[in-house]
Design a protein around this motif. Structure first.
Motif, PDB file in Angstrom:
ATOM      1  N   UNK A   1      -9.569  -7.711  -2.722  1.00 37.91           N
ATOM      2  CA  UNK A   1      -8.454  -6.960  -2.049  1.00 37.91           C
ATOM      3  C   UNK A   1      -7.255  -7.883  -2.175  1.00 37.91           C
ATOM      4  N   UNK A   2      -7.103  -9.112  -2.467  1.00 40.30           N
ATOM      5  CA  UNK A   2      -5.980  -9.747  -2.463  1.00 40.30           C
ATOM      6  C   UNK A   2      -5.279  -9.957  -3.817  1.00 40.30           C
ATOM      7  N   UNK A   3      -5.854  -9.500  -4.954  1.00 39.76           N
ATOM      8  CA  UNK A   3      -5.384  -9.505  -6.015  1.00 39.76           C
ATOM      9  C   UNK A   3      -3.880  -8.764  -6.016  1.00 39.76           C
ATOM     10  N   UNK A   4      -3.212  -9.609  -6.985  1.00 40.83           N
ATOM     11  CA  UNK A   4      -1.575  -9.000  -6.959  1.00 40.83           C
ATOM     12  C   UNK A   4      -1.705  -8.318  -8.402  1.00 40.83           C
ATOM     13  N   UNK A   5      -0.895  -7.178  -8.231  1.00 45.92           N
ATOM     14  CA  UNK A   5      -0.825  -6.309  -9.550  1.00 45.92           C
ATOM     15  C   UNK A   5       0.669  -6.438  -9.940  1.00 45.92           C
ATOM     16  N   UNK A   6       1.080  -6.178 -11.144  1.00 49.54           N
ATOM     17  CA  UNK A   6       2.405  -6.014 -11.781  1.00 49.54           C
ATOM     18  C   UNK A   6       2.381  -5.155 -13.013  1.00 49.54           C
ATOM     19  N   UNK A   7       3.482  -4.869 -13.546  1.00 53.72           N
ATOM     20  CA  UNK A   7       3.614  -4.001 -14.475  1.00 53.72           C
ATOM     21  C   UNK A   7       3.595  -4.748 -15.946  1.00 53.72           C
ATOM     22  N   UNK A   8       2.729  -4.086 -16.917  1.00 54.65           N
ATOM     23  CA  UNK A   8       2.926  -4.546 -18.298  1.00 54.65           C
ATOM     24  C   UNK A   8       4.008  -4.043 -19.011  1.00 54.65           C
ATOM     25  N   UNK A   9       4.321  -4.471 -20.047  1.00 56.70           N
ATOM     26  CA  UNK A   9       5.496  -3.572 -20.677  1.00 56.70           C
ATOM     27  C   UNK A   9       5.424  -2.413 -20.856  1.00 56.70           C
TER      28      UNK A   9
ATOM     29  N   UNK B   1       8.082  -1.854 -10.037  1.00 58.71           N
ATOM     30  CA  UNK B   1       9.145  -2.335 -10.886  1.00 58.71           C
ATOM     31  C   UNK B   1      10.146  -2.645 -10.027  1.00 58.71           C
ATOM     32  N   UNK B   2      10.629  -2.291  -8.841  1.00 61.50           N
ATOM     33  CA  UNK B   2      11.573  -2.589  -8.112  1.00 61.50           C
ATOM     34  C   UNK B   2      11.673  -3.954  -7.233  1.00 61.50           C
ATOM     35  N   UNK B   3      10.310  -4.040  -6.855  1.00 59.36           N
ATOM     36  CA  UNK B   3      10.073  -5.042  -5.793  1.00 59.36           C
ATOM     37  C   UNK B   3       9.085  -6.165  -6.334  1.00 59.36           C
ATOM     38  N   UNK B   4       8.603  -5.949  -7.482  1.00 55.10           N
ATOM     39  CA  UNK B   4       7.602  -7.115  -8.072  1.00 55.10           C
ATOM     40  C   UNK B   4       6.202  -6.856  -7.827  1.00 55.10           C
ATOM     41  N   UNK B   5       5.394  -7.629  -8.029  1.00 55.82           N
ATOM     42  CA  UNK B   5       4.135  -7.849  -7.814  1.00 55.82           C
ATOM     43  C   UNK B   5       3.480  -7.792  -6.361  1.00 55.82           C
ATOM     44  N   UNK B   6       2.452  -6.930  -6.151  1.00 59.66           N
ATOM     45  CA  UNK B   6       2.043  -6.383  -4.978  1.00 59.66           C
ATOM     46  C   UNK B   6       0.532  -6.371  -4.775  1.00 59.66           C
ATOM     47  N   UNK B   7      -0.060  -6.531  -3.550  1.00 59.85           N
ATOM     48  CA  UNK B   7      -1.318  -6.458  -3.448  1.00 59.85           C
ATOM     49  C   UNK B   7      -1.497  -4.865  -3.182  1.00 59.85           C
ATOM     50  N   UNK B   8      -2.737  -4.186  -3.414  1.00 59.08           N
ATOM     51  CA  UNK B   8      -2.763  -2.847  -2.947  1.00 59.08           C
ATOM     52  C   UNK B   8      -2.610  -2.589  -1.727  1.00 59.08           C
ATOM     53  N   UNK B   9      -2.936  -3.594  -0.634  1.00 62.19           N
ATOM     54  CA  UNK B   9      -2.997  -2.980   0.871  1.00 62.19           C
ATOM     55  C   UNK B   9      -1.307  -2.908   1.207  1.00 62.19           C
ATOM     56  N   UNK B  10      -0.681  -3.833   0.492  1.00 63.23           N
ATOM     57  CA  UNK B  10       0.936  -3.833   0.856  1.00 63.23           C
ATOM     58  C   UNK B  10       1.325  -2.626   0.149  1.00 63.23           C
ATOM     59  N   UNK B  11       0.897  -2.219  -1.032  1.00 60.37           N
ATOM     60  CA  UNK B  11       1.554  -1.058  -1.531  1.00 60.37           C
ATOM     61  C   UNK B  11       1.205   0.096  -0.571  1.00 60.37           C
ATOM     62  N   UNK B  12       0.013   0.141  -0.050  1.00 62.59           N
ATOM     63  CA  UNK B  12      -0.624   1.310   0.784  1.00 62.59           C
ATOM     64  C   UNK B  12       0.452   1.251   1.941  1.00 62.59           C
ATOM     65  N   UNK B  13       0.577   0.025   2.646  1.00 57.56           N
ATOM     66  CA  UNK B  13       1.605   0.105   3.775  1.00 57.56           C
ATOM     67  C   UNK B  13       2.931   0.561   3.472  1.00 57.56           C
ATOM     68  N   UNK B  14       3.689   0.504   2.368  1.00 55.65           N
ATOM     69  CA  UNK B  14       4.776   1.037   1.963  1.00 55.65           C
ATOM     70  C   UNK B  14       4.711   2.345   1.732  1.00 55.65           C
ATOM     71  N   UNK B  15       3.511   3.000   1.124  1.00 55.88           N
ATOM     72  CA  UNK B  15       3.449   4.375   0.880  1.00 55.88           C
ATOM     73  C   UNK B  15       2.853   5.198   2.075  1.00 55.88           C
ATOM     74  N   UNK B  16       2.522   4.470   3.022  1.00 56.35           N
ATOM     75  CA  UNK B  16       1.724   5.075   4.342  1.00 56.35           C
ATOM     76  C   UNK B  16       0.664   6.033   4.212  1.00 56.35           C
ATOM     77  N   UNK B  17      -0.085   5.192   3.113  1.00 55.78           N
ATOM     78  CA  UNK B  17      -1.431   5.942   2.802  1.00 55.78           C
ATOM     79  C   UNK B  17      -2.527   4.809   2.800  1.00 55.78           C
ATOM     80  N   UNK B  18      -3.874   5.362   2.434  1.00 57.33           N
ATOM     81  CA  UNK B  18      -4.986   4.590   2.531  1.00 57.33           C
ATOM     82  C   UNK B  18      -5.163   3.419   1.584  1.00 57.33           C
ATOM     83  N   UNK B  19      -5.381   2.284   1.621  1.00 59.66           N
ATOM     84  CA  UNK B  19      -5.486   1.339   0.536  1.00 59.66           C
ATOM     85  C   UNK B  19      -6.503   1.602  -0.630  1.00 59.66           C
ATOM     86  N   UNK B  20      -7.403   2.420  -0.193  1.00 59.86           N
ATOM     87  CA  UNK B  20      -8.569   2.978  -1.307  1.00 59.86           C
ATOM     88  C   UNK B  20      -7.805   3.806  -2.291  1.00 59.86           C
TER      89      UNK B  20
END
Length: 426
Positions: A77-85, A33-52
């Motif tokens: 692994x490079x699909x970007x995900x974003x929020x639906x309404x 919501x705050x930073x927009x669409x991301x790939x899972x491995x980017x989210x994993x890096x931000x949260x400091x947890x495993x991408x799986x």
């Protein structure tokens, strides 16, 4: 001291994280919501947890039509995900009560367990002795007796009361104590009853550069021993868990952030609360190396195993009583420098400023001290010589020799005898 033996291995499943899975779900939704669409491995890096783990959560959110694919290269692994309404609405509801973004927290029980392991390893596997003290303070000028006392207190890991006139380096010496301590590990945040408490603070925790976290739980970070300084601004409220609106979570108090390092209560006697109140608040942390904090009605015991130093330039007997001093086995007087130490500091400063040393300059300035019945201070050579250097720059005087006149003028500027205003009548 091998911190890698203490840091847990990287969690591979939600269950292995040992926290409520809803926390991870909420963090992912907030990030999108705050930073927009991301790939899972980017989210994993931000949260400091495993991408799986992130992929697993996203797959569940896709089923609920909260997130969906919004772009990518076509590789899984490079699909970007974003929020639906539906996800956007949920994100707003989450942020109304929880604005924290960043590394996923560790559980409170895991925080206590790993912190105690690190503290025990630091005490058993890291020797603090005279050899280490002399090595770390090899460039410190004079005050060998004071350094010996400080080293002894740190070796015993006992609190100390440090006092003396201003300008003799109490704060510097106390701050330098961290040089003698082993490194530490801290979590970015801790979860307590679904509330997050921030432990890692970049203003006082300095990460160890190039520390290899391969295969380890990156929700923890290896840091140099922390130094927390609380001065005249300290209040009793600061010693409790407080909400930090900037980070959207609660902040651990200084005595918790300082665990494994040094907590310096500087300028004792100048706080807005009384010395007795401060000391009463520290009785349990000083004696038991733990503190009891309250969050959301829950009382919790946390380690506060650090070197606590109380420093003041006020008359000790006017601000503390015998009961206070009895609980602080080490009372260390950072005394005025001797003439030899003053000369040593003067000589060292001369070299740094590119000026010429002349014993006559020392003799001249000591005559002025004696005339005014003024005590020597460790900071005086630096300040007086800087005034002399400033004068030479202003006059574009390239002569590096110092005259008696320059010494006297600098001394008179620095030590103003009368700061009262005098009206001049034409």
């Amino acid at each position: 001291m091998d911190l890698k033996k203490i840091i847990p291995t990287e969690a591979k499943t939600l269950h292995d994280l040992k926290i409520d899975p809803e926390i991870i779900t909420d963090l992912i939704i907030k990030e999108l919501f705050v930073h927009g669409k991301k790939v899972p491995r980017r989210l994993a890096k931000d949260l400091k947890i495993d991408a799986e783990i992130v992929t697993q959560v996203i797959n569940e959110l896709k089923k609920l039509e909260i997130v969906g694919m919004v772009g990518g290269s076509g590789m899984g692994s490079d699909y970007q995900y974003g929020l639906y309404p539906k996800g956007t609405e949920r994100a707003r509801n989450i942020l109304d009560r929880d604005k924290y973004l960043g590394a996923a927290p560790v559980s409170f029980d895991e925080y206590i367990r790993i912190t105690r392991l690190a503290l025990d390893e630091g005490k058993q596997g890291y020797a603090i002795n005279r050899k280490l003290m002399e090595e770390k303070f090899a460039h410190h000028l004079g005050y060998k007796d004071v350094l010996f006392q400080i080293g002894q207190a740190v070796c015993a890991r006992k609190p100390a009361f440090v006092y003396g006139f201003p300008g003799n380096g109490k704060t510097f010496l106390c701050s330098s104590v961290v040089k003698l301590l082993p490194p530490m590990i801290v979590p970015y945040a801790v979860e307590v009853s679904n509330q997050l408490i921030r432990i890692f603070d970049p203003s006082c925790h300095v990460p160890i550069e190039n520390f290899d976290m391969e295969g380890l739980d990156e929700r923890w970070i290896a840091v140099h021993p922390p130094l927390i300084t609380a001065g005249g601004e300290l209040t009793l409220e600061d010693l409790e868990v407080k909400y930090n609106s900037k980070f959207g979570c609660f902040d651990a108090p200084p005595q918790v952030k300082a665990t494994g390092g040094v907590l310096l209560i500087d300028d004792l006697g100048r706080q807005r609360c009384g010395v007795e109140e401060i000391f009463n608040r520290f009785i349990i942390p000083l004696e038991n190396k733990v503190d009891y904090l309250v969050l959301g009605g829950q009382r919790m015991e946390v380690p506060t195993d650090e070197i606590v130093l109380f420093s003041t330039n006020l008359d000790p007997m006017k601000i503390v009583d015998d009961a206070f001093l009895r609980r602080l086995p080490y009372k260390i007087n950072v005394r005025n420098p001797t003439v030899e130490e003053y000369t040593e500091i003067w000589t060292s400063t001369i070299k740094k400023l590119g000026l010429q040393f002349d014993q006559k300059n020392i003799d001249d300035v000591l005559v002025l001290y004696k005339r005014d019945k003024r005590g020597l201070r460790a900071v005086h050579p630096r300040d007086i010589l800087n005034i002399i250097r400033d004068r030479k720059r202003y006059l574009e005087d390239g002569n590096t020799a110092i005259t008696s006149t320059e010494v006297t003028e600098a001394y008179d500027i620095y030590f103003v005898r009368d700061l009262t205003l005098v009206e001049t009548i034409a």
